[in-house]
Structure formats: C-alpha cells, structure tokens
Design a protein around this motif. Structure first.
Motif, mmCIF file in Angstrom:
data_model
loop_
_atom_site.group_PDB
_atom_site.id
_atom_site.type_symbol
_atom_site.label_atom_id
_atom_site.label_comp_id
_atom_site.label_asym_id
_atom_site.label_seq_id
_atom_site.Cartn_x
_atom_site.Cartn_y
_atom_site.Cartn_z
ATOM 1 N N ASP A 29 59.368 27.284 46.935
ATOM 2 C CA ASP A 29 60.594 27.788 47.620
ATOM 3 C C ASP A 29 60.863 28.920 48.306
ATOM 4 O O ASP A 29 61.613 29.686 48.781
ATOM 5 C CB ASP A 29 61.785 27.991 46.689
ATOM 6 N N VAL A 30 59.671 29.284 48.876
ATOM 7 C CA VAL A 30 59.471 30.238 49.910
ATOM 8 C C VAL A 30 60.054 29.863 51.090
ATOM 9 O O VAL A 30 59.803 28.429 51.811
ATOM 10 C CB VAL A 30 57.844 30.996 50.189
ATOM 11 N N ALA A 31 60.906 30.578 51.912
ATOM 12 C CA ALA A 31 61.664 29.883 53.151
ATOM 13 C C ALA A 31 60.481 29.610 54.070
ATOM 14 O O ALA A 31 59.518 30.311 54.428
ATOM 15 C CB ALA A 31 62.677 30.988 53.591
ATOM 16 N N LEU A 32 60.857 28.548 54.899
ATOM 17 C CA LEU A 32 59.994 27.976 55.900
ATOM 18 C C LEU A 32 59.541 29.225 57.208
ATOM 19 O O LEU A 32 58.233 29.278 57.328
ATOM 20 C CB LEU A 32 60.586 26.770 56.602
ATOM 21 N N PRO A 33 60.469 29.852 57.702
ATOM 22 C CA PRO A 33 60.007 30.823 58.703
ATOM 23 C C PRO A 33 58.939 31.645 57.900
ATOM 24 O O PRO A 33 58.118 32.209 58.542
ATOM 25 C CB PRO A 33 61.131 31.429 59.231
ATOM 26 N N VAL A 34 59.208 32.006 56.743
ATOM 27 C CA VAL A 34 58.465 33.299 56.096
ATOM 28 C C VAL A 34 56.905 32.476 56.058
ATOM 29 O O VAL A 34 55.826 33.024 55.995
ATOM 30 C CB VAL A 34 58.861 33.578 54.631
ATOM 31 N N VAL A 35 56.750 31.289 55.365
ATOM 32 C CA VAL A 35 55.672 30.443 55.419
ATOM 33 C C VAL A 35 54.937 30.330 56.527
ATOM 34 O O VAL A 35 53.860 30.455 56.529
ATOM 35 C CB VAL A 35 56.017 28.960 54.635
ATOM 36 N N LYS A 36 55.594 30.007 57.683
ATOM 37 C CA LYS A 36 54.949 29.654 59.038
ATOM 38 C C LYS A 36 54.267 31.122 59.298
ATOM 39 O O LYS A 36 53.144 31.137 59.978
ATOM 40 C CB LYS A 36 55.998 29.473 60.049
ATOM 41 N N GLU A 37 55.094 32.175 59.236
ATOM 42 C CA GLU A 37 54.380 33.372 59.712
ATOM 43 C C GLU A 37 53.178 34.052 58.851
ATOM 44 O O GLU A 37 52.264 34.068 59.430
ATOM 45 C CB GLU A 37 55.588 34.519 59.792
ATOM 46 N N PHE A 38 53.264 33.610 57.697
ATOM 47 C CA PHE A 38 52.507 34.069 56.734
ATOM 48 C C PHE A 38 51.382 33.325 57.089
ATOM 49 O O PHE A 38 49.960 33.886 56.936
ATOM 50 C CB PHE A 38 52.963 33.933 55.191
ATOM 51 N N THR A 39 51.323 32.059 57.034
ATOM 52 C CA THR A 39 50.153 31.127 57.152
ATOM 53 C C THR A 39 49.504 31.093 58.445
ATOM 54 O O THR A 39 48.349 31.290 58.734
ATOM 55 C CB THR A 39 50.394 29.574 56.879
ATOM 56 N N ALA A 40 50.149 31.668 59.400
ATOM 57 C CA ALA A 40 49.604 31.932 60.756
ATOM 58 C C ALA A 40 48.789 33.168 60.874
ATOM 59 O O ALA A 40 47.692 33.152 61.457
ATOM 60 C CB ALA A 40 50.778 32.109 61.980
ATOM 61 N N LYS A 41 49.190 34.178 60.160
ATOM 62 C CA LYS A 41 48.482 35.256 60.201
ATOM 63 C C LYS A 41 47.068 35.158 59.242
ATOM 64 O O LYS A 41 45.923 35.597 59.844
ATOM 65 C CB LYS A 41 49.367 36.362 59.469
ATOM 66 N N VAL A 42 47.398 34.454 58.093
ATOM 67 C CA VAL A 42 46.090 34.300 57.413
ATOM 68 C C VAL A 42 45.099 33.565 58.193
ATOM 69 O O VAL A 42 43.788 33.619 58.176
ATOM 70 C CB VAL A 42 46.405 33.581 56.014
ATOM 71 N N ARG A 43 45.779 32.350 58.986
ATOM 72 C CA ARG A 43 44.792 31.561 59.475
ATOM 73 C C ARG A 43 43.920 32.297 60.643
ATOM 74 O O ARG A 43 42.758 32.274 60.780
ATOM 75 C CB ARG A 43 45.605 30.291 60.384
ATOM 76 N N GLU A 44 44.693 33.257 61.635
ATOM 77 C CA GLU A 44 44.128 34.041 62.510
ATOM 78 C C GLU A 44 43.135 34.909 61.954
ATOM 79 O O GLU A 44 41.883 34.889 62.497
ATOM 80 C CB GLU A 44 45.377 34.763 63.185
ATOM 81 N N ARG A 45 43.513 35.506 60.824
ATOM 82 C CA ARG A 45 42.401 36.548 60.283
ATOM 83 C C ARG A 45 41.388 35.714 59.632
ATOM 84 O O ARG A 45 40.066 36.226 59.806
ATOM 85 C CB ARG A 45 43.247 37.450 59.332
ATOM 86 N N ALA A 46 41.679 34.583 58.894
ATOM 87 C CA ALA A 46 40.511 33.776 58.303
ATOM 88 C C ALA A 46 39.564 33.209 59.499
ATOM 89 O O ALA A 46 38.187 33.144 59.063
ATOM 90 C CB ALA A 46 40.856 32.978 57.501
ATOM 91 N N LEU A 47 39.987 32.923 60.458
ATOM 92 C CA LEU A 47 38.829 32.475 61.627
ATOM 93 C C LEU A 47 38.174 33.577 62.384
ATOM 94 O O LEU A 47 37.385 33.290 63.271
ATOM 95 C CB LEU A 47 39.848 31.683 62.614
#
Ligand code: GDP
Length: 300
Positions: free
Chosen positions: A44-62
């Motif tokens: 139930d985490v809000a979609l905009p928060v999920v999007k921002e979070f996963t985008a940051k994790v992805r960018e750093r993880a790559l």
C-alpha cells in the motif's frame, strides 16, 4: 511491530535470490527492482512514492558503486536501505520546544486515528522527562470527546483544561486560547491541544483547526495518522497539510497488521518528518521514530 511482516518477507526473498549471483547484469537489476516495486505496491505504498523510490534504486544499482563492489548484491541491499531511510525522512527529528514556555503542541487528524490516546501518551512521556503538560480539550463536536480526554488525562496523571461538561457546542478556538492562557498562568511548560476529528476530511473541521492554529501559534502541529489507513494515507495527509500545515507526523497503530504503506508514503509526499510511532492502546506504547531503525526493521 508486526506492521512490515509481509513487505519485509518479500524483500528478504528478493535479496536472497540476488545473493546467489556474483556480478549483476542489468537484467538482474531490473528483475530485482520489479520485485521491489511489486512488494511496495502490495504494501500500500503510494504509486508516486514507489516510482520515485524504484527509479533511484535502479539508477544507483546500475551505476559504478555496484559494479566496483566486492559483493554487488550486498551493495544493492545497502542502496535499498539508504533509500528507505531517505523516504522515511532521513534523520530522526525530535519534538521542538519553545524558547519561552509554554511550548504549544496542537494535534490534528481523522476521528479514530488515535489522537486522544496519543495526547495521553505524550503527556505521560513528557512528565517522565520532567515537563508539566496541560491537556486542552478542543474536540467539542462529539459529546463524549471531552470526557474521553479527561479519562486519558487521569490515566496519564496529567492536568487538563476542558469546558464544563454538558455545556453545549461551545467555541473550540476560545477554549484553545484560554487553555494556553491557563497554562501560562499555572506555569505548565507544555500545552497539548486535542482538536476535533471527523470520519472524513471535512472543510468545516479544517477551517476550525486552522482557526485554532492561528489563535494559538503552536510550536508543533502534529498530524496523527492510523498506519492501517492504506492507500488513503496520501490524500488524507495532503488535505491536512493544506488545511493546517502540520509540522510533524505521528503514526499510530503501528502494532496492528497494517502493511506499512502509510509509513512509507506520508513523510515522502508531505516532506514532513514522522516524529512518533504509537504502538498500542497502553499509555506506555509510544516510541520516538527513527528512520534508520525502521528501514532496518523492514529489511531485517
Ligand atoms: P481519536 O478519535 O483520534 O481521538 O482516536 P482515539 O485516541 O480515541 O483512538 C481510537 C481507537 O484506537 C481507540 O480504541 C484506541 O484505544 C485505539 N488506539 C489508539 N492508538 C492506538 C495504537 O497505537 N495501537 C492500537 N492497537 N490501538 C490504538
């Protein structure tokens, strides 16, 4: 705290799969990020928060920090941990006290969110720390609300300023102002103002709360939100932010089986720190909120 059970299990499982790999390919990272995204949405985490979070994790993880790491999977877990701490508000934020007492703390939130209970818990904790709080009963909407605060004050051993019972509707703004004045006269160093909450966000209620805010110029306006509220967390929090411009958040009922989404969404969408976690019906069940500890709990 049971709150993060499922989310925690899902992330642990995701990372377990990752740990079996040596070097991470972009496909590994994408797969992991997709699983994190699903786990957060299901919590139930809000979609905009999920999007921002996963985008940051992805960018750093790559990025380079992972490529160069001895243990890339471990490095990804570390990144997720850091980003969780960030969306939970980063640093711990303590309650702020006025230079010239009394410190005025106003509470706002929906009915049933746990405001009155929190008022008692906070009073008790403040007393333990040597303060002399005065509770002020400004919820004059529900006939029983003043009475409930009186019960809580008694349990907490705290003083209370309340209009006479059975005194009709009354004027909550005047009660708030008189309450602060009484605290000053009687030398209470903290005033905790309980305000009316209704089942839904409601303009009349918001205007009343805003009037109380203007009349008492609080040092803290704490928005109490039930962690079980799920996807409604964001709209409710934003409505209260627009209405009373709260300075901090109290997450209540974190002991329940909420899926944790509210905790992860509210600080992020409002930019206001979570200051307390309320974890039970007892007056002792109150904790200072630590973003880093909460993140560790999620990734345990
Ligand atoms: P208010 O209407 O916002 O003042 O909410 P109350 O303080 O009256 O709380 C509503 C209900 O939630 C009551 O039954 C409380 O005992 C319960 N409650 C409040 N805080 C917590 C909490 O942290 N955990 C649990 N489990 N129950 C809570």
């Amino acid at each position: 705290m049971a709150t993060f059970g499922t989310l925690s299990d899902r992330l642990t499982e995701t990372f377990r799969n990752l740990r079996t790999k040596g070097k991470l390919t972009p496909a590994d990272v994408d797969g992991t990020v997709r699983e994190i995204r699903r786990a957060l949405l299901d919590a139930d985490v809000a979609l905009p928060v999920v999007k921002e979070f996963t985008a940051k994790v992805r960018e750093r993880a790559l990025g380079d920090e992972v490529n160069r790491a001895l243990n890339p999977a471990q490095q990804v877990v570390q990144i997720v941990n850091e980003e969780l701490v960030a969306i939970l508000g980063g640093q711990q934020r303590r309650l702020q006290f006025a230079k010239n007492p009394p410190t005025v703390i106003m509470l706002a939130g929906l009915q049933g969110s746990g405001k009155t209970t929190f008022a008692g818990k906070l009073a008790k904790q403040l007393e333990k720390d040597g303060h002399t709080p005065l509770l002020v009963a400004c919820d004059l909407q529900r006939p029983n609300a003043v009475n409930q605060l009186q019960v809580v004050a008694e349990r907490a051993g705290a003083a209370i300023y309340a209009p006479e019972p059975g005194n009709g509707v009354g004027d909550p703004v005047k009660v708030a102002r008189d309450g602060v004045e009484t605290a000053r006269r009687q030398q209470h160093d903290v005033v905790i103002i309980d305000t009316a909450g209704r089942l839904g966000v409601d303009q009349e209620l918001m205007t009343q709360a805003a009037d109380i805010r203007r009349a008492t110029d609080p040092d803290e306006v704490l928005f109490v939100i039930d962690a079980m509220i799920g996807q409604d967390a964001v709209t409710t929090a934003k409505a209260f932010q627009d209405g009373v411009d709260f300075t901090g958040v109290v997450l209540s009922k974190l002991d329940g089986d909420a899926r944790g989404g509210a905790a992860l969404s509210v600080a992020s969408v409002t930019g206001r720190p979570i200051i307390f976690a309320s974890t039970g019906e007892g007056l002792e069940d109150l904790e200072a909120f630590h973003p880093d500890r909460m993140a560790s709990r999620i990734l345990d």
